[in-house]
Scaffold this motif. Structure first.
Motif, PDB file in Angstrom:
ATOM      1  N   ALA A 346       0.806  -1.214   0.000  1.00  0.00           N
ATOM      2  CA  ALA A 346       0.000   0.000   0.000  1.00  0.00           C
ATOM      3  C   ALA A 346       0.836   1.258   0.000  1.00  0.00           C
ATOM      4  CB  ALA A 346      -0.918   0.006   1.219  1.00  0.00           C
ATOM      5  N   SER A 347       2.161   1.117   0.128  1.00  0.00           N
ATOM      6  CA  SER A 347       3.044   2.277   0.166  1.00  0.00           C
ATOM      7  C   SER A 347       3.637   2.509  -1.203  1.00  0.00           C
ATOM      8  CB  SER A 347       4.172   2.052   1.175  1.00  0.00           C
ATOM      9  OG  SER A 347       3.641   1.770   2.440  1.00  0.00           O
ATOM     10  N   SER A 348       3.868   3.738  -1.533  1.00  0.00           N
ATOM     11  CA  SER A 348       4.485   3.997  -2.829  1.00  0.00           C
ATOM     12  C   SER A 348       5.968   4.206  -2.722  1.00  0.00           C
ATOM     13  CB  SER A 348       3.854   5.232  -3.470  1.00  0.00           C
ATOM     14  OG  SER A 348       4.122   6.369  -2.689  1.00  0.00           O
ATOM     15  N   SER A 349       6.501   4.432  -1.520  1.00  0.00           N
ATOM     16  CA  SER A 349       7.929   4.655  -1.404  1.00  0.00           C
ATOM     17  C   SER A 349       8.333   4.698   0.041  1.00  0.00           C
ATOM     18  CB  SER A 349       8.318   5.989  -2.042  1.00  0.00           C
ATOM     19  OG  SER A 349       7.613   7.031  -1.421  1.00  0.00           O
ATOM     20  N   ARG A 350       9.646   4.559   0.261  1.00  0.00           N
ATOM     21  CA  ARG A 350      10.192   4.898   1.569  1.00  0.00           C
ATOM     22  C   ARG A 350      10.367   6.404   1.637  1.00  0.00           C
ATOM     23  NH1 ARG A 350      15.362   1.475   3.082  1.00  0.00           N
ATOM     24  NH2 ARG A 350      15.244   2.870   4.862  1.00  0.00           N
ATOM     25  N   ARG A 370       5.581  -1.779 -12.148  1.00  0.00           N
ATOM     26  CA  ARG A 370       6.074  -0.459 -11.763  1.00  0.00           C
ATOM     27  C   ARG A 370       5.026   0.598 -12.014  1.00  0.00           C
ATOM     28  NH1 ARG A 370      11.800   0.657 -14.189  1.00  0.00           N
ATOM     29  NH2 ARG A 370      11.580   2.352 -12.717  1.00  0.00           N
ATOM     30  N   GLY A 371       4.939   1.547 -11.057  1.00  0.00           N
ATOM     31  CA  GLY A 371       4.116   2.716 -11.254  1.00  0.00           C
ATOM     32  C   GLY A 371       2.653   2.527 -10.983  1.00  0.00           C
ATOM     33  N   GLU A 372       2.200   1.365 -10.512  1.00  0.00           N
ATOM     34  CA  GLU A 372       0.764   1.154 -10.337  1.00  0.00           C
ATOM     35  C   GLU A 372       0.425   1.164  -8.864  1.00  0.00           C
ATOM     36  OE1 GLU A 372      -2.825  -1.814 -11.679  1.00  0.00           O
ATOM     37  OE2 GLU A 372      -0.772  -2.209 -12.285  1.00  0.00           O
ATOM     38  N   HIS A 373      -0.657   1.815  -8.505  1.00  0.00           N
ATOM     39  CA  HIS A 373      -1.117   1.908  -7.118  1.00  0.00           C
ATOM     40  C   HIS A 373      -2.630   1.757  -7.143  1.00  0.00           C
ATOM     41  CE1 HIS A 373      -0.536   4.140  -3.035  1.00  0.00           C
ATOM     42  NE2 HIS A 373      -1.255   3.039  -2.946  1.00  0.00           N
ATOM     43  N   SER A 436      -4.130  18.578   0.494  1.00  0.00           N
ATOM     44  CA  SER A 436      -3.028  17.885   1.175  1.00  0.00           C
ATOM     45  C   SER A 436      -3.235  16.377   1.153  1.00  0.00           C
ATOM     46  CB  SER A 436      -2.909  18.381   2.621  1.00  0.00           C
ATOM     47  OG  SER A 436      -2.610  19.762   2.666  1.00  0.00           O
ATOM     48  N   THR A 437      -4.484  15.956   1.255  1.00  0.00           N
ATOM     49  CA  THR A 437      -4.778  14.514   1.231  1.00  0.00           C
ATOM     50  C   THR A 437      -4.379  13.896  -0.101  1.00  0.00           C
ATOM     51  OG1 THR A 437      -6.639  14.895   2.722  1.00  0.00           O
ATOM     52  CG2 THR A 437      -6.591  12.801   1.546  1.00  0.00           C
ATOM     53  N   LEU A 438      -4.663  14.612  -1.189  1.00  0.00           N
ATOM     54  CA  LEU A 438      -4.296  14.104  -2.505  1.00  0.00           C
ATOM     55  C   LEU A 438      -2.781  14.013  -2.648  1.00  0.00           C
ATOM     56  CD1 LEU A 438      -4.993  13.214  -5.354  1.00  0.00           C
ATOM     57  CD2 LEU A 438      -5.191  15.630  -5.997  1.00  0.00           C
ATOM     58  N   LEU A 439      -2.058  15.028  -2.170  1.00  0.00           N
ATOM     59  CA  LEU A 439      -0.600  14.984  -2.239  1.00  0.00           C
ATOM     60  C   LEU A 439      -0.042  13.828  -1.411  1.00  0.00           C
ATOM     61  CD1 LEU A 439       0.414  18.760  -2.066  1.00  0.00           C
ATOM     62  CD2 LEU A 439       0.310  17.271  -4.063  1.00  0.00           C
ATOM     63  N   GLU A 440      -0.651  13.574  -0.249  1.00  0.00           N
ATOM     64  CA  GLU A 440      -0.206  12.442   0.576  1.00  0.00           C
ATOM     65  C   GLU A 440      -0.406  11.122  -0.151  1.00  0.00           C
ATOM     66  OE1 GLU A 440      -0.839  14.142   5.127  1.00  0.00           O
ATOM     67  OE2 GLU A 440      -1.984  12.412   4.409  1.00  0.00           O
ATOM     68  N   ALA A 441      -1.516  10.997  -0.855  1.00  0.00           N
ATOM     69  CA  ALA A 441      -1.764   9.764  -1.614  1.00  0.00           C
ATOM     70  C   ALA A 441      -0.747   9.608  -2.739  1.00  0.00           C
ATOM     71  CB  ALA A 441      -3.185   9.767  -2.172  1.00  0.00           C
ATOM     72  N   SER A 447      -3.273   5.317   1.274  1.00  0.00           N
ATOM     73  CA  SER A 447      -3.727   4.381   0.248  1.00  0.00           C
ATOM     74  C   SER A 447      -5.150   4.718  -0.173  1.00  0.00           C
ATOM     75  CB  SER A 447      -3.687   2.949   0.788  1.00  0.00           C
ATOM     76  OG  SER A 447      -2.382   2.614   1.172  1.00  0.00           O
ATOM     77  N   PRO A 448      -5.439   4.719  -1.465  1.00  0.00           N
ATOM     78  CA  PRO A 448      -6.809   4.994  -1.919  1.00  0.00           C
ATOM     79  C   PRO A 448      -7.783   3.949  -1.392  1.00  0.00           C
ATOM     80  CG  PRO A 448      -5.260   5.113  -3.755  1.00  0.00           C
ATOM     81  CD  PRO A 448      -4.523   4.525  -2.613  1.00  0.00           C
ATOM     82  N   ALA A 449      -8.970   4.412  -0.982  1.00  0.00           N
ATOM     83  CA  ALA A 449     -10.016   3.479  -0.548  1.00  0.00           C
ATOM     84  C   ALA A 449     -10.668   2.812  -1.751  1.00  0.00           C
ATOM     85  CB  ALA A 449     -11.064   4.225   0.277  1.00  0.00           C
ATOM     86  N   ALA A 450     -10.581   3.460  -2.904  1.00  0.00           N
ATOM     87  CA  ALA A 450     -11.137   2.884  -4.135  1.00  0.00           C
ATOM     88  C   ALA A 450     -10.478   3.594  -5.314  1.00  0.00           C
ATOM     89  CB  ALA A 450     -12.653   3.059  -4.181  1.00  0.00           C
TER      90      ALA A 450
END
Length: 600
Positions: A346-350, A370-373, A436-441, A447-450
């Motif tokens: 669920a994480s995109s990076s360290r 690669r690149g998919e979340h 800010s929530t979008l930037l955090e995602a 992690s997106p709920a959907a």
């Protein structure tokens, strides 16, 4: 449901315990030689007890029964002193070797645990209590020490020493040997029963300790707010209640440990008493179970041997709760880190301390596209490219819903977004609309709920959050978090571009000026500029900036935006802002919707 998974039997408690014991033994593999040497020293010290008892019995037999000259017994006494010195030396060696092994195991485990925590990903870390995580690397790791320094050498002693003593007892008197042989199995049986209870109590005690650590750490961080709202007395009562619960659980563990020792002492005392009664009645002529008369030396040898026969078991009983505590600690570590694989997906990076994304592809447990979340059970995490900025990514969102942990509503619902490689976008709108929530995602913090979130191709990400975290140390040290090898000239260039030098030039030591934890000593705008300088040092393909010009005067803002526009060329830029000037440096602006509304 997958049929192969459905058909797989659930692990039984005994299987789980055996698996954890194997893992404890696996932890000892780098120091296996030291632990074996420690066990060998303990076993040799126990075997020398047989020779020691034999020499004492021989000297007494010669002097008191045979009327020998005490002065003529100096060879036996010299040998007795040498054996005593050898046993002391072997005991010291066993302890030193076991301590060295345990120290290395704890050191390596404390190195591995933070890596596993970081590999679990930002969403997992943000859902944990830092006090509880610190307990994993402190109290829980310390709880493993007794298993290696006490239980393992005692187990080796129990396996080897009583067998030799039993053979020696049978060689001099069959009855004494039978008494020892028949009472020996009762002790491990009752120790096992008590040990199960001790393991459960140790587990509850460690959980209470972790909860108290987390509670106390959280209250320390919010101490100013607690005082501001006059909640000091109430919080003191809460800490007192947590401490009392910990005290009760600790005493339960100690009670069970004492119970284990009491069980052993009871059966050992009964066994020794039976042997003493048999020898006494034999000397009085009331029992005749031997073909030859029982000599004083033989009886004394048996009486000296009987208590020592149970000494290794006493030692094992004393350390049996260490085994229970180690198993409980390992279970708590596994429980805390058990969601690591899912959280890593669920994480995109360290990330580093300020939230700048840091790629760690080696932390991945399995191959990912690669690149998919993507949300859902099959979620795949975007991973940042570690080989430099390289590629400039496109950002694609389809039907994304975002919700913070613990919230009962979505901040964004059905959100779609397309940003081409090298494009720039300004997110504008009132506070609370989800910028800010979008930037955090996008940074992998949420992690997106959907829906689907893709960053194609995967690229290095730099994120400057609205509340950047600055560590205790110099400004230069905080900048080097993004690039530890950066030279002074590179640091100064990044600081100039982010307008850090506008205030750092007036500080006592410039960029070497020491600031406190969380940027104490800097204003909010100054802290944001330090975070932006870290973004410049990061040299990323995707820039995520949250209110980079907040709290700045118009001149500083204009200079910063000019440098940012120049730096962002050839990179994909997304910034959240309330500033019209900041929004104008982007190719386009997007007015963020309120919850459940489409974007405009």
């Amino acid at each position: 449901m997958d049929q192969s998974l459905a058909a797989e039997p659930l692990p039984q408690p005994s299987d789980i315990r055996a698996r954890r014991l194997r893992r404890l033994d696996a932890l000892a593999s780098p120091v296996r030689g030291r632990l074996r040497a420690a066990g060998a020293c303990a076993v040799l010290a126990g075997w020398l007890l047989v020779a020691q008892a034999a020499l004492i019995a021989l000297a007494v037999q010669r002097v008191l029964v045979e009327g020998g000259d005490p002065a003529a017994q100096w060879p036996a006494l010299t040998a007795l002193a040498a054996i005593g010195a050898a046993r002391a030396l072997l005991g010291w060696g066993a302890r030193e070797l076991a301590d060295e092994a345990a120290t290395r195991i704890r050191s390596e485990l404390r190195t591995v645990l933070p890596r596993r925590m970081f590999a679990a990903g930002v969403p997992w870390i943000r859902g944990q209590r830092s006090g509880g995580l610190s307990e994993l690397a402190a109290t829980h790791v310390d709880a493993l020490e007794g298993y290696f320094t006490g239980y393992l050498p005692a187990r080796a002693e129990v396996l080897a020493v009583p067998a030799l003593m039993l053979a020696a007892a049978f060689s001099v008197d069959v009855v004494v040997g039978l008494v020892l042989l028949l009472t020996m199995p009762l002790i491990p049986f009752f120790m096992m029963l008590v040990g199960w209870g001790a393991e459960a109590a140790s587990r509850r005690q460690l959980r209470a300790l972790a909860r108290m650590g987390g509670h106390f750490a959280d209250r320390l961080r919010g101490l100013g707010l607690i005082r501001l709202y006059g909640r000091g007395e109430a919080e003191l009562e809460g800490i007192g209640a947590a401490a009392e619960a910990l005290r009760v659980r600790t005493l339960k563990v100690l009670r069970l440990a004492f119970l284990s020792s009491a069980v052993l002492e009871f059966f050992a005392s009964v066994s020794v008493a039976v042997i003493a009664l048999y020898l006494g009645l034999s000397y009085l002529g009331m029992i005749e179970l031997r073909t030859a008369p029982l000599t004083l030396g033989t009886g004394l040898f048996c009486l000296l041997l009987a208590p020592e026969f149970f000494a290794p078991m006493r030692k094992l009983a004393a350390h049996y709760h260490d085994r229970a505590g180690a198993l409980a600690a390992l279970e708590e570590i596994d429980t805390a880190l058990g969601a690591q694989a899912a959280s890593s997906a669920a994480s995109s990076s360290r990330f580093d301390g300020d939230g700048t994304a840091m790629a760690d592809p080696q932390a991945r447990g399995r191959p990912r596209s690669r690149g998919e979340h993507r949300a859902g059970p099959g979620m795949r995490a975007n991973r940042a490219d570690t080989g430099g900025r390289g590629l400039t990514p496109a950002v694609v969102l389809r039907g994304v819903a975002l919700r913070h942990a613990g919230s009962d509503r979505d901040v964004l619902v059905g959100f779609d977004l397309d940003i081409p490689p090298g494009g720039s976008l300004a997110l504008v709108g009132p506070s609370g609309c989800g910028k800010s929530t979008l930037l955090e995602a996008l940074a992998g913090w949420l992690s997106p709920a959907a829906g689907t979130l893709r960053i194609e191709p995967a690229a290095r990400i730099a994120y400057a959050p609205q509340r950047p975290h600055l560590f205790h140390g110099s400004i230069a040290d905080n900048l080097r978090l993004a690039k530890p090898e950066a030279g002074d000239a590179e640091l100064r260039a990044a600081a100039e571009a982010a307008q850090v030098m506008r205030f750092a030039a007036h500080l006592p030591a410039g960029l070497d000026t020491v600031i406190g934890e969380r940027g104490f000593g800097l204003s909010g705008g100054e802290a944001r500029r330090v975070a932006l300088a870290r973004v410049y040092l990061r040299d990323a393909g995707l820039l995520l900036l949250d209110e980079p010009t907040a709290f700045l005067d118009p001149d500083t803002e204009a200079a910063l935006l000019e440098a940012l526009a120049s730096y962002a060329r050839g990179r994909t830029l997304i910034l959240a802002t309330h500033s019209a000037a900041a929004a104008r440096i982007a190719d386009r602006s997007l007015v963020m919707p309120a919850a459940h509304e489409p974007p405009r």
